[in-house]
Design a protein around this motif. Structure first.
Motif, PDB file in Angstrom:
ATOM      1  N   LEU A   1      25.344  10.386  63.482  1.00  0.00           N
ATOM      2  CA  LEU A   1      26.080  10.604  61.733  1.00  0.00           C
ATOM      3  C   LEU A   1      24.687  10.375  61.051  1.00  0.00           C
ATOM      4  O   LEU A   1      25.006  10.311  59.976  1.00  0.00           O
ATOM      5  CB  LEU A   1      26.764   9.364  62.308  1.00  0.00           C
ATOM      6  N   LEU A   2      23.660  10.205  61.618  1.00  0.00           N
ATOM      7  CA  LEU A   2      22.433   9.891  60.404  1.00  0.00           C
ATOM      8  C   LEU A   2      22.228  10.904  59.170  1.00  0.00           C
ATOM      9  O   LEU A   2      21.981  10.130  58.107  1.00  0.00           O
ATOM     10  CB  LEU A   2      21.216   9.634  61.546  1.00  0.00           C
ATOM     11  N   THR A   3      22.765  12.111  59.758  1.00  0.00           N
ATOM     12  CA  THR A   3      22.920  12.853  58.626  1.00  0.00           C
ATOM     13  C   THR A   3      24.745  13.193  57.961  1.00  0.00           C
ATOM     14  O   THR A   3      25.153  13.088  58.958  1.00  0.00           O
ATOM     15  CB  THR A   3      22.658  14.758  58.484  1.00  0.00           C
ATOM     16  N   GLY A   4      24.043  12.371  56.659  1.00  0.00           N
ATOM     17  CA  GLY A   4      25.941  13.127  56.102  1.00  0.00           C
ATOM     18  C   GLY A   4      27.014  11.878  55.949  1.00  0.00           C
ATOM     19  O   GLY A   4      27.730  11.277  55.765  1.00  0.00           O
ATOM     20  N   THR A   5      25.647  10.143  56.249  1.00  0.00           N
ATOM     21  CA  THR A   5      26.416   9.245  56.019  1.00  0.00           C
ATOM     22  C   THR A   5      25.717   8.175  55.534  1.00  0.00           C
ATOM     23  O   THR A   5      24.042   8.416  55.018  1.00  0.00           O
ATOM     24  CB  THR A   5      26.802   8.476  57.498  1.00  0.00           C
TER      25      THR A   5
ATOM     26  N   PHE B   1      16.178   4.116  70.131  1.00  0.00           N
ATOM     27  CA  PHE B   1      18.014   4.951  70.155  1.00  0.00           C
ATOM     28  C   PHE B   1      18.140   6.426  70.294  1.00  0.00           C
ATOM     29  O   PHE B   1      17.192   6.648  71.272  1.00  0.00           O
ATOM     30  CB  PHE B   1      16.927   5.125  68.531  1.00  0.00           C
ATOM     31  N   THR B   2      19.191   6.263  70.313  1.00  0.00           N
ATOM     32  CA  THR B   2      20.228   7.526  71.087  1.00  0.00           C
ATOM     33  C   THR B   2      19.592   9.100  69.561  1.00  0.00           C
ATOM     34  O   THR B   2      18.755   8.887  69.024  1.00  0.00           O
ATOM     35  CB  THR B   2      21.725   7.194  71.083  1.00  0.00           C
ATOM     36  N   ARG B   3      20.071  10.045  70.681  1.00  0.00           N
ATOM     37  CA  ARG B   3      19.846  11.478  69.969  1.00  0.00           C
ATOM     38  C   ARG B   3      21.441  11.991  70.268  1.00  0.00           C
ATOM     39  O   ARG B   3      21.275  12.719  71.249  1.00  0.00           O
ATOM     40  CB  ARG B   3      19.312  11.702  70.929  1.00  0.00           C
TER      41      ARG B   3
ATOM     42  N   CYS C   1      11.308   8.176  69.924  1.00  0.00           N
ATOM     43  CA  CYS C   1      11.511   8.806  69.158  1.00  0.00           C
ATOM     44  C   CYS C   1      11.226   8.801  67.690  1.00  0.00           C
ATOM     45  O   CYS C   1      11.267   8.854  66.695  1.00  0.00           O
ATOM     46  CB  CYS C   1      12.846   9.102  68.609  1.00  0.00           C
ATOM     47  N   LEU C   2      10.488   7.785  67.776  1.00  0.00           N
ATOM     48  CA  LEU C   2       9.278   6.714  66.385  1.00  0.00           C
ATOM     49  C   LEU C   2       8.333   7.152  66.788  1.00  0.00           C
ATOM     50  O   LEU C   2       7.558   8.101  67.499  1.00  0.00           O
ATOM     51  CB  LEU C   2       9.000   5.489  66.700  1.00  0.00           C
ATOM     52  N   PRO C   3       7.307   8.062  65.095  1.00  0.00           N
ATOM     53  CA  PRO C   3       8.447   7.495  63.634  1.00  0.00           C
ATOM     54  C   PRO C   3       8.787   8.608  63.338  1.00  0.00           C
ATOM     55  O   PRO C   3      10.049   8.651  62.921  1.00  0.00           O
ATOM     56  CB  PRO C   3       6.902   7.350  62.787  1.00  0.00           C
ATOM     57  N   LYS C   4       9.789   9.828  63.950  1.00  0.00           N
ATOM     58  CA  LYS C   4      10.342  10.951  63.999  1.00  0.00           C
ATOM     59  C   LYS C   4      11.449  10.246  63.081  1.00  0.00           C
ATOM     60  O   LYS C   4      12.122  11.084  61.999  1.00  0.00           O
ATOM     61  CB  LYS C   4      10.233  11.991  64.616  1.00  0.00           C
ATOM     62  N   ARG C   5      12.553   9.801  64.079  1.00  0.00           N
ATOM     63  CA  ARG C   5      13.513   9.544  63.537  1.00  0.00           C
ATOM     64  C   ARG C   5      13.854   7.744  62.435  1.00  0.00           C
ATOM     65  O   ARG C   5      15.110   8.101  61.928  1.00  0.00           O
ATOM     66  CB  ARG C   5      14.408   9.002  64.970  1.00  0.00           C
TER      67      ARG C   5
END
Ligand code: MGD
Ligand code: MGD
Ligand code: SF4
Ligand code: MO
Length: 715
Positions: free
Chosen positions: A342-346, A335-337, A547-551
């Motif tokens: 866009l993960l917040t707000g969509t 996964f990108t960072r 970045c898992l499981p955080k993301r």
């Protein structure tokens, strides 16, 4: 007059590779367009289309003023205020009389390549409050979003193949050497593949055609179109049956591995071999090699997503990467960072909350499958679409059964397009609102940074100042929104302010409050638009990191390996094994070509040299069986239509398969695209079938269409 030379650095926004380009401008004209060697991400790579950015800019056929259809059926140029007012009035009139859903919307592909459209489109759409929203997603990557939602909890949690570090790349139904990669932003893909090989990595390609990508692979297997879900199940059968799984740290956060094991049990290599066309031993070998590689990633794109089991395919690819421990680890699927997250707000995405009125196809994330668009216009009853807003789309050429859609568009009460060409779709409009083209506006890739194989960010300044009376996409969208939205004084004020501010401000805020951002600190060290503007070749924010499981955005931050929607659909897959064995009809697939970009870049002489590209590829033995010869004109016939194209014999397609590129068919009357008209070709989507969809998510079946091919008698 003194000559003035300036150099601009940008990202090309024509396809997903976002290559860095260097544009030299002399005396107000483009003098050259080259790859930007100082862009560390694309390292100087470009394809021939980048040079055509100047042709879009200069094209005499490009619309520069709104057009209105006259009573006599001609077009008259009109002013912006008149065009926007009339558009808003007609839309409001239809909604007042027939309800919200009487206005439909179609969003085409270039929207995701345009910052202003991404920011200003959604508020307009929401304010229309129509259920009839459609886009190119359902002829494209929809199954990826469905898998991301059902497994990771957000439609944009899309794993990207870490191709710069992997040791084993298994590609199904994608041709990145020509397409330059999709759902995987990796400019200069061919070079990246060469590097993969240099570090001892392996490339295996599964495709019914020996594509440009397959030709440089270590191994290529032909597969019968539409049978990939069977193959993927069999790969899991081998891996989980032989105990080769090694989920590693993911084991602790994944549920239902045993469920998957029992589902895969039925799909043994010997069972699926006859339907896929890949022998049992080969299937075992593909599975064992994948499991044994130090790192590996399975990747599938258009050929997988747009087939009858596209939903299952993208799920199974994720499962394969997970059970072999390759999700969220370097060299696997990561996964990108992105700098603007866009993960917040969509929206997270949701499947099947509603269904389409006529056929009951499932909605995803608020959109209906575009395969249902024509019937929603043509079928009487409450909720019928009577007016259409199309933004940067050419659905007549790009969605299944284009002929039927064309008839439907012809019968609308009102249609408006935001588009700078009078083409196969926009010719059905009452009003066309032409935006500026790429070189006239600044740009930032909200979407493709999210899909890039490294974390990167780049701001592209405009090269040319737009004409005084020109409008950007975002301005058109904002102006329509302002005119259409009612609401309280406060709301109206907000829309007015937004229509003045523009995308730059939103971008700056997104960067400042993103993961690398500087917040509101005026002298902070973190990222802001100003800082990005000081890096004309782009910023490298580092390799993809675990970045898992955080993301994860699932309720418990766990991954469900066997979501119910997929488990139920496995029954449908199982039934294909009990059905009739392979028959002798031909299966039609598509093919992309380097100098095309979907349907809209055939108007530039620079890209149109050489012999006609819209040919039907057929295996010589299939041609012999039918008494057909090379270069002969043949008809391709399906339930929905009949098209004629020259035959090109080649053993690069497997037996039983024929291939035609999509995005052609520029012979329609009433368009204004001079060069495209001289090289019309035919539209593949005149023979694809709107009734053939993946019932799981409604994605159109564009691959493996059953057709007959017949000789066309001369004269
Ligand atoms: N059979 C078959 N069909 C397919 C495919 C296939 O492989 N096979 N591929 C599918 C895929 S992946 C996709 S993405 C779709 C594409 O489907 P569409 O998006 O419907 O079609 P495009 O050909 O991309 O047309 C884009 C339109 O936008 C206009 N345009 C270009 N740039 C801009 C801009 O900046 N602003 C505005 N307002 N307009 C602009 C162009 O003039 C053109 O009219 O086609 C799909 N259809
Ligand atoms: N030059 C160029 N580049 C483009 C575009 C373009 O039009 N031209 N379009 C852009 C867009 S919008 C997109 S979405 C991407 C798409 O990017 P890709 O998906 O990489 O491109 P395609 O060429 O459509 O690749 C699909 C492959 O699937 C194969 N295939 C067909 N049916 C099946 C099947 O049933 N099983 C398997 N295993 N394979 C199958 C086809 O032979 C083909 O090689 O490309 C982007 N880049
Ligand atoms: S590969 Fe795509 S982004 Fe790169 S130059 Fe070509 S069209 Fe532009
Ligand atoms: Mo696409």
């Amino acid at each position: 007059m003194t000559s003035r030379a300036e150099t601009y650095y940008r990202s090309c926004n024509l396809c997903e590779a976002i290559c860095g380009v260097e544009i030299r401008v002399e005396d107000g004209r483009v003098a050259s367009i080259r790859g930007d060697r100082e862009d560390d991400f694309s390292r100087g790579h470009i394809c021939p289309k980048a040079v055509a950015l100047q042709d879009i800019h200069n094209d005499p056929d490009r619309l520069r003023q709104p057009l209105r259809r006259t009573a006599a059926g001609d077009w008259e140029p009109i002013g912006w205020d008149a065009a926007l007012n009339e558009t808003a009035e007609r839309i409001r009139g239809i909604q007042n009389e027939h309800g919200r859903d009487a206005i439909g919307v179609y969003l085409g592909n270039p929207n995701v390549h345009n910052l202003g459209s991404l920011l200003y489109g959604p508020p307009l759409l929401r304010s229309l409050r129509t259920c009839n929203k459609f886009s190119a997603t359902s002829v494209d990557q929809l199954p990826h979003h469905v898998a991301a939602t059902l497994m990771y909890g957000h439609m944009l949690l899309l794993p990207v193949p870490d191709i710069d570090r992997t040791r084993h790349l298994l590609v199904l139904g994608a041709n990145p050497v020509v397409s330059n990669g999709s759902m995987m932003t990796a400019p200069g893909f061919k070079k990246r593949l060469e590097e993969l090989k240099k570090r001892g990595g392996r490339l295996v390609v599964i495709d019914p055609r020996r594509t440009e990508t397959a030709s440089i692979a270590d191994r290529h297997h032909f597969i019968r179109p539409g049978s990939d879900a069977l193959l993927l199940m069999a790969l899991l059968h081998v891996i989980l049956g032989e105990g080769l799984e090694a989920p590693g740290p993911l084991a602790g956060i994944c549920d239902s591995l045993e469920r998957v094991r029992s589902l895969a049990e039925y799909f043994s290599p010997e069972r699926v071999a006859p339907l896929t066309g890949i022998e049992r031993e080969e299937i075992c070998r593909i599975a064992r090699e994948f499991a044994a590689a130090p790192s590996a990633v399975c990747y599938g794109r258009m050929g997988l997503s747009t087939q009858a089991f596209g939903g299952l395919c993208q799920w199974l690819i994720n499962v394969l990467n997970i059970v072999t421990g390759n999700l969220d680890r370097p060299g696997g699927a990561m996964f990108t960072r992105p700098a603007v997250d866009l993960l917040t707000g969509t929206g997270r995405g949701h499947l099947g909350r509603r269904t389409s009125r006529v056929r009951g196809l499932p909605e995803f994330g608020g959109e209906l499958p575009v395969a249902a668009l024509a019937e929603e216009i043509l079928t009487e009853g409450p909720g019928r679409i009577r007016g259409l807003i199309a933004v940067a789309g050419n659905p007549v050429l790009s969605t299944p059964n284009g002929g039927q859609l064309e008839r439907a568009l012809g019968g609308l009460d009102f249609m408006v397009s935001i588009d700078f060409y009078l083409n196969e779709t926009t010719r059905h409009c009452d009003i066309i609102l032409p935006p500026t083209a790429a070189l006239e506006h600044d740009h930032y890739d909200l979407v493709f940074n999210l899909l890039a194989v490294r974390n990167i960010a780049k701001y592209s300044p405009a090269v040319f100042r737009p004409a005084a009376d020109a409008r950007h996409d975002w301005q058109i969208l904002a102006e329509l929104h302002r005119r259409l939205g009612g609401g309280a004084q406060k709301e109206r004020l907000k829309r007015w302010v937004n229509a003045k501010l523009g995308p730059r401000r939103a971008l700056d805020l997104g960067l400042r409050f993103g993961p690398y951002g500087t917040g509101l600190m005026p002298f902070g060290r973190g990222l802001s638009l100003k800082k990005l503007e000081r890096a004309p070749h782009g910023l490298d924010l580092g390799p993809l990191e675990p970045c898992l499981p955080k993301r994860l955005r699932t309720p418990e931050r766990r991954i469900e390996l066997a979501p119910a929607a997929y488990v139920e659909d496995v029954d449908r897959l199982r039934k294909t094994l009990d059905g009739d064995a392979v028959d002798d009809s031909l299966l039609l697939i598509g093919r992309r070509q380097l100098r095309s970009n979907n349907s809209w870049m055939h108007n530039f002489p620079r890209l149109m040299g050489g012999k006609g590209r819209c040919t039907l590829l057929m295996h010589p033995d299939d041609a012999a069986d039918r008494g057909l010869r090379n270069s002969q004109r043949v008809a391709v016939v399906s339930r929905t239509g009949r098209i004629e194209a020259p035959l090109e014999l080649s053993d690069e397609v497997m037996r039983g398969v024929v291939s035609l590129p999509h995005g052609w068919g520029h012979h329609r009357p009433g368009t204004r695209m001079t060069t495209a008209r001289q090289h019309p070709g035919v539209s593949l989507n005149d023979v694809t079938d709107d009734l053939e969809v993946d019932p799981l998510c409604g994605t159109a079946v564009l691959s493996g269409v059953r057709v007959c091919v017949e000789r066309v008698e001369p004269g």
